[in-house]
Enzyme design. Sequence first.
Site, short mmCIF file in Angstrom:
data_model
loop_
_atom_site.label_atom_id
_atom_site.label_comp_id
_atom_site.label_asym_id
_atom_site.label_seq_id
_atom_site.Cartn_x
_atom_site.Cartn_y
_atom_site.Cartn_z
N TYR A 98 0.83 -1.19 0.00
CA TYR A 98 0.00 0.00 0.00
C TYR A 98 0.88 1.25 0.00
O TYR A 98 1.83 1.37 0.77
CB TYR A 98 -0.92 -0.02 1.22
N LYS A 195 -11.83 -1.26 5.90
CA LYS A 195 -12.13 -2.03 4.70
C LYS A 195 -13.12 -3.16 5.00
O LYS A 195 -14.25 -2.91 5.34
CB LYS A 195 -10.82 -2.55 4.09
#
Length: 397
Positions: A98, A195
């Site tokens: 990420y 998420k």
Amino acid sequence: MKLATKLIHAGIEPDPSTGAIMTPIYQTSTYVQTSPGDHKGYEYARTQNPTRDALQKALAAIENGKFGLCFSSGMAATDTVIKLLNPGDEVIAANDMYGGTYRMFTKVFEKYGLRFHFINMRDPGNVKNYINSNTKLIWAETPTNPMMNIIDIEAVAGIAKQHNILLCVDNTFASPYLQNPLDLGADIVLHSATKYLGGHSDVVHGCLIVNDVVLNEKLQFLQNCCGAVPGPQDCFLVLRGLKTLHLRMQRHSENAEKIARFLRNNSKVENVYWCGFEDHPDYEVAKKQMRSFGGMMSFTLKDDSLEAANKVLSATKLFSLAESLGGVESLIGHPASMTHASIPREERIKNGLTDSLIRLSVGIEDVDDLIEDLDQAIGKEDKQDFLKDTQKKVVTA
């Protein structure tokens, strides 16, 4: 308890004051004491909160850990792990990760004397080449973001233990429903609970789960001392999200498989990055450590240009162009300009993250509607193109 039962019941008790089946939102900053030090286990809400405590217990249970710690975001959880280190310490990290994590490592912590090695971790043996007396932490994501590479957690954990090095696994893409890194030898599991754990695009949250008592005490000290804790409303939303994680992940995974195969057989699509293809180089590892292959994938077009990618990104009607992932609704994104913009272009390209790469977070809508949406956004197939290329090979960096 089996996992589905754990997700609904673990860490949750009826409220002792009313019997409420849902954990109340304890929206308070402090707690009354009878006399100095004489209280009911709670003193100040940065340190303890009953709603947060319930979530921390639930998170520990679903990752088969002993201790859970909640934070105001996934990045706050990451920040806390790195604060375990001292100037001069070194970290081995996967080169496909990420962009926000990469930015924190290179722009924030390098200037405090930490050194980071970003390497291809798909071959666990490659990790050994970077270990020295200063190596204190191995940082892994699997599946990786956004190239969907798989890291063998058990193999890397074995190497880490041989050298007395901590292994932290970012399990955000998989969720506890698909894999449990602590069972495979990891020391710390991290989630951006924003998420899949929250699952409804309505909360920002992060968490860590560990088994070791001393490690938990160190992280708990940092959690309280540095103060990046979530509010009770956020904890309540994640608690609610956990109760349907197994149902959502089943549908995410089912939908993603159908969409990955549709994309692979679309003549306008060049490469599809999804770890569930049997000819994916990491398929056997994924099959070994995951229960299914999840709802994330990325792809490139035959017309490998930013203009072509932008056309698709702007043309979908059900796939919303947005940051983040893991919600019930499907999202489409452009890593090069969104989630991974902080990574230098030459580094991105080297790892296969091209300017035209498109990432999908497949939601739980009707899959036929999703396929139709992608089909119209990509453009109807040309029959000649289809005959030339009816069977694509998955390609990984």
